[in-house]
Design a protein around this motif. Structure first.
Motif, mmCIF file in Angstrom:
data_model
loop_
_atom_site.group_PDB
_atom_site.id
_atom_site.type_symbol
_atom_site.label_atom_id
_atom_site.label_comp_id
_atom_site.label_asym_id
_atom_site.label_seq_id
_atom_site.Cartn_x
_atom_site.Cartn_y
_atom_site.Cartn_z
ATOM 1 N N LEU A 205 0.849 -1.187 0.000
ATOM 2 C CA LEU A 205 0.000 0.000 0.000
ATOM 3 C C LEU A 205 0.888 1.242 0.000
ATOM 4 O O LEU A 205 1.896 1.276 0.713
ATOM 5 C CB LEU A 205 -0.898 0.002 1.248
ATOM 6 N N VAL A 206 0.529 2.256 -0.817
ATOM 7 C CA VAL A 206 1.287 3.503 -0.820
ATOM 8 C C VAL A 206 0.374 4.680 -0.524
ATOM 9 O O VAL A 206 -0.824 4.658 -0.829
ATOM 10 C CB VAL A 206 2.019 3.749 -2.163
ATOM 11 N N SER A 207 0.963 5.695 0.073
ATOM 12 C CA SER A 207 0.270 6.968 0.232
ATOM 13 C C SER A 207 0.675 7.890 -0.908
ATOM 14 O O SER A 207 1.861 7.992 -1.249
ATOM 15 C CB SER A 207 0.636 7.623 1.566
ATOM 16 N N LEU A 208 -0.313 8.546 -1.492
ATOM 17 C CA LEU A 208 -0.072 9.587 -2.494
ATOM 18 C C LEU A 208 -0.400 10.962 -1.938
ATOM 19 O O LEU A 208 -0.382 11.958 -2.666
ATOM 20 C CB LEU A 208 -0.905 9.322 -3.753
ATOM 21 N N ALA A 209 -0.690 11.026 -0.651
ATOM 22 C CA ALA A 209 -1.017 12.306 -0.008
ATOM 23 C C ALA A 209 0.293 13.016 0.344
ATOM 24 O O ALA A 209 0.786 12.927 1.463
ATOM 25 C CB ALA A 209 -1.868 12.073 1.233
ATOM 26 N N ASN A 210 0.846 13.693 -0.641
ATOM 27 C CA ASN A 210 2.095 14.429 -0.440
ATOM 28 C C ASN A 210 2.163 15.601 -1.413
ATOM 29 O O ASN A 210 1.259 15.784 -2.240
ATOM 30 C CB ASN A 210 3.295 13.486 -0.599
ATOM 31 N N ASN A 211 3.228 16.363 -1.342
ATOM 32 C CA ASN A 211 3.334 17.569 -2.155
ATOM 33 C C ASN A 211 4.113 17.365 -3.449
ATOM 34 O O ASN A 211 4.585 18.336 -4.060
ATOM 35 C CB ASN A 211 3.987 18.699 -1.343
ATOM 36 N N HIS A 212 4.225 16.095 -3.919
ATOM 37 C CA HIS A 212 4.902 15.846 -5.198
ATOM 38 C C HIS A 212 4.111 14.933 -6.127
ATOM 39 O O HIS A 212 4.481 14.790 -7.296
ATOM 40 C CB HIS A 212 6.293 15.258 -4.957
ATOM 41 N N ALA A 213 3.042 14.312 -5.666
ATOM 42 C CA ALA A 213 2.247 13.435 -6.523
ATOM 43 C C ALA A 213 1.619 14.193 -7.696
ATOM 44 O O ALA A 213 1.346 13.607 -8.753
ATOM 45 C CB ALA A 213 1.157 12.742 -5.703
ATOM 46 N N TYR A 214 1.436 15.522 -7.534
ATOM 47 C CA TYR A 214 0.770 16.347 -8.544
ATOM 48 C C TYR A 214 1.785 17.190 -9.324
ATOM 49 O O TYR A 214 1.416 18.100 -10.061
ATOM 50 C CB TYR A 214 -0.248 17.255 -7.851
ATOM 51 N N ASP A 215 3.088 16.876 -9.224
ATOM 52 C CA ASP A 215 4.125 17.727 -9.807
ATOM 53 C C ASP A 215 3.994 17.908 -11.318
ATOM 54 O O ASP A 215 4.424 18.938 -11.863
ATOM 55 C CB ASP A 215 5.515 17.158 -9.514
ATOM 56 N N ASP A 273 0.307 24.532 -4.943
ATOM 57 C CA ASP A 273 0.655 23.938 -6.231
ATOM 58 C C ASP A 273 0.060 22.537 -6.348
ATOM 59 O O ASP A 273 -0.404 22.125 -7.409
ATOM 60 C CB ASP A 273 2.178 23.858 -6.393
ATOM 61 N N THR A 274 0.118 21.801 -5.253
ATOM 62 C CA THR A 274 -0.432 20.443 -5.225
ATOM 63 C C THR A 274 -1.933 20.546 -4.981
ATOM 64 O O THR A 274 -2.371 20.821 -3.864
ATOM 65 C CB THR A 274 0.240 19.610 -4.126
ATOM 66 N N LYS A 275 -2.703 20.327 -6.017
ATOM 67 C CA LYS A 275 -4.140 20.584 -5.944
ATOM 68 C C LYS A 275 -4.874 19.484 -5.173
ATOM 69 O O LYS A 275 -4.554 18.298 -5.295
ATOM 70 C CB LYS A 275 -4.738 20.685 -7.350
ATOM 71 N N GLU A 276 -5.854 19.929 -4.422
ATOM 72 C CA GLU A 276 -6.732 18.973 -3.757
ATOM 73 C C GLU A 276 -7.780 18.483 -4.746
ATOM 74 O O GLU A 276 -8.255 19.240 -5.606
ATOM 75 C CB GLU A 276 -7.416 19.595 -2.553
ATOM 76 N N ALA A 277 -8.151 17.234 -4.641
ATOM 77 C CA ALA A 277 -9.217 16.696 -5.478
ATOM 78 C C ALA A 277 -10.525 17.432 -5.187
ATOM 79 O O ALA A 277 -10.772 17.881 -4.055
ATOM 80 C CB ALA A 277 -9.382 15.209 -5.211
ATOM 81 N N THR A 278 -11.348 17.544 -6.202
ATOM 82 C CA THR A 278 -12.672 18.153 -6.057
ATOM 83 C C THR A 278 -13.721 17.129 -6.499
ATOM 84 O O THR A 278 -13.403 15.982 -6.801
ATOM 85 C CB THR A 278 -12.797 19.423 -6.908
ATOM 86 N N GLU A 279 -14.951 17.571 -6.577
ATOM 87 C CA GLU A 279 -16.006 16.674 -7.033
ATOM 88 C C GLU A 279 -15.796 16.259 -8.486
ATOM 89 O O GLU A 279 -16.270 15.197 -8.915
ATOM 90 C CB GLU A 279 -17.374 17.365 -6.898
ATOM 91 N N THR A 280 -15.070 17.075 -9.252
ATOM 92 C CA THR A 280 -14.941 16.817 -10.698
ATOM 93 C C THR A 280 -13.501 16.729 -11.187
ATOM 94 O O THR A 280 -13.283 16.522 -12.377
ATOM 95 C CB THR A 280 -15.657 17.926 -11.490
ATOM 96 N N SER A 281 -12.507 16.874 -10.315
ATOM 97 C CA SER A 281 -11.117 16.871 -10.783
ATOM 98 C C SER A 281 -10.229 16.057 -9.851
ATOM 99 O O SER A 281 -10.478 15.987 -8.641
ATOM 100 C CB SER A 281 -10.589 18.309 -10.891
ATOM 101 N N PRO A 282 -9.153 15.468 -10.403
ATOM 102 C CA PRO A 282 -8.256 14.661 -9.581
ATOM 103 C C PRO A 282 -7.331 15.513 -8.733
ATOM 104 O O PRO A 282 -7.062 16.679 -9.055
ATOM 105 C CB PRO A 282 -7.467 13.858 -10.624
ATOM 106 N N GLY A 283 -6.856 14.920 -7.656
ATOM 107 C CA GLY A 283 -5.926 15.616 -6.775
ATOM 108 C C GLY A 283 -5.668 14.798 -5.526
ATOM 109 O O GLY A 283 -6.048 13.621 -5.441
ATOM 110 N N VAL A 284 -5.026 15.429 -4.559
ATOM 111 C CA VAL A 284 -4.702 14.740 -3.309
ATOM 112 C C VAL A 284 -5.749 15.066 -2.246
ATOM 113 O O VAL A 284 -6.640 15.891 -2.465
ATOM 114 C CB VAL A 284 -3.295 15.144 -2.816
ATOM 115 N N PHE A 285 -5.637 14.412 -1.116
ATOM 116 C CA PHE A 285 -6.510 14.676 0.026
ATOM 117 C C PHE A 285 -5.730 15.551 0.996
ATOM 118 O O PHE A 285 -4.719 15.131 1.549
ATOM 119 C CB PHE A 285 -6.919 13.358 0.676
ATOM 120 N N ARG A 286 -6.203 16.789 1.193
ATOM 121 C CA ARG A 286 -5.477 17.752 2.017
ATOM 122 C C ARG A 286 -6.087 17.857 3.415
ATOM 123 O O ARG A 286 -7.285 17.670 3.601
ATOM 124 C CB ARG A 286 -5.487 19.133 1.350
#
Length: 434
Positions: A205-215, A273-286
């Motif tokens: 299992l990996v975490s993608l909740a970081n400030n580089h997954a959206y680079d 810079d690292t965007k949070e996911a929204t209802e309609t777009s991908p991103g991380v969990f902030r």
């Protein structure tokens, strides 16, 4: 009878002239009454055991005869005994068997299954940041398509593979698409085929909740989801929308259900810079504003036996805890987290206990760059009662290689962890108690 004779003698004195008539009559009457009383007592003595008998209780003096009777039981009784075997097997079936028997439900709800190495226990191992970007020095010892054991020592990999669940922080995107975010100093992206290194190391299992997954933007992030899914590596802390990004990942191991929730405080800006996911777009969990993260932890606690909160927080290259870590850790414990694992500062930070919940604030770099840095893994064993053991395993990242420490170097790192950790005891093997 003595009393009856006494009364009879008195009567003789008063009525002597009737003695010849009454004496035979009284003897006959007394004998009849006595016979009736004896008959009634005998009836009750015979019938009472039948009324009060409890078939499940065997008196000591009956034990041998009952055992002999069991040995000589007819074939039909033996058949009934054989028929009871499925019931015994039924007792060993997981409480979650109905879920395990429904693959569609498991996939839809982010549930995975593992067989425990030790029945009744779950062993989880955690590490910090990794990087597979071929543009950085860390991949110099391995190269594209190389042997990961040249970068992560075999004895370290052995500990990782031995865990029922092994988790770390995947601090980059897997993609050949996208462009680096403008004005960001460091941007990380790895070739999709490097995901095989996770399988080689035994990562579950990996975490993608970081400030580089959206680079490299949303395209590279969604490629990351696809790459991990194809490699059968679950991820947590990011998603194609906020619902997926916030959703816990569950593992059913034997008769226990473990939940993993992950989020990032970094960057600590209203427009990161690292965007949070929204209802309609991908991103991380902030979780800079932690309300949604706490709600996810509460949801996980309601639907599992044990909750792990894996959080990206703290100040880079700083051993001291910052106010945001100190604020959020107690909130996570109160929300239902049973274990808190932190990363991001690129160095080791203290181990502590909050409301009975152990937390290591930062595991530091695991295999991330060429610097010489102390690092380590945490191995936690749990059963239905909670945490059975918690061990910090000292390691060293140096020259683009991570090794397991022994002897004086191991004790040096353990002594450092003792010096910065309050409210816990760390023994010579790294086992933590509180």
């Amino acid at each position: 009878m003595a009393k009856k004779r006494s009364r009879k003698n008195k009567k003789k004195k008063r009525i002597r002239f009737h003695r010849s008539f009454f004496l035979p009559f009284l003897i006959t009457l007394t004998a009849a009454v006595a016979a009736g009383v004896l008959a009634l007592a005998a009836h009750q003595w015979i019938m009472e055991p039948v009324k009060t008998k409890k078939p499940d209780i065997v008196r000591p003096d009956q034990a041998n005869s009952v055992q002999e009777a069991d040995r000589e039981a007819p074939e039909e009784e033996a058949a009934e005994s054989v028929g009871d075997e499925p019931e015994k097997e039924q007792e060993n079936v997981s409480r979650y068997q109905e879920v395990l028997d429904d693959p569609g439900y498991m996939e839809e709800n982010g549930i995975y299954a593992r067989e425990p190495a030790e029945p009744g226990q779950v062993t989880m191992t955690f590490a910090g940041d990794i990087l597979f970007d071929t543009n950085y020095a860390i991949m110099g010892t391995v190269g594209l398509g190389g042997d990961i054991s040249k970068g992560v020592a075999p004895e370290v990999i052995e500990r990782m593979q031995a865990a029922d669940i092994m988790m770390l922080n995947n601090e980059f995107a897997y993609s050949n698409r996208g462009a680096p975010l403008e004005e960001k100093q460091f941007t990380f992206r790895a070739k999709p085929e490097t995901v095989s290194y996770l399988n080689d190391m035994g990562v579950d299992l990996v975490s993608l909740a970081n400030n580089h997954a959206y680079d490299y933007g949303p395209e590279a992030l969604t490629d990351t989801f696809d790459t991990l899914r194809e490699a059968e590596i679950p991820y947590v802390g990011a998603g194609r929308n906020i619902s997926e990004a916030a959703r816990p990942v569950y593992y059913i191991v034997g008769d226990m259900k473990i939940a993993f929730v992950s989020a990032t405080q970094i960057e600590r800006l209203d427009t990161p810079d690292t965007k949070e996911a929204t209802e309609t777009s991908p991103g991380v969990f902030r979780c800079w504003n932690g309300a949604k993260f706490l709600e996810a932890v509460r949801e996980a606690a309601e639907n599992s036996d044990f909750v792990v909160a894996y959080v990206h927080w703290g100040t880079e290259n700083q051993v001291e805890l910052d106010w945001a870590q100190l604020k959020q850790a107690p909130e996570l414990a109160a929300a239902g987290a049973d274990l808190i694992i932190g990363d991001h500062p690129h160095c080791l930070q203290p181990i502590g206990v909050i409301q009975g919940v152990p937390v290591i604030y930062s595991l530091g770099n695991f295999w991330f760059n060429s610097k010489t840095l102390d690092t380590g893994m945490v191995e936690v064993v749990v059963d239905e009662t909670g945490i059975v053991s918690y061990q910090f395993i000292p390691c060293l990242q140096s020259g683009c290689r991570t090794t397991l420490l022994q002897g004086t170097e191991k004790e040096r790192v353990l002594s450092f962890m003792r010096s910065i950790s309050e409210g816990v005891r760390i023994d010579e093997e790294g086992f933590v108690s509180w």
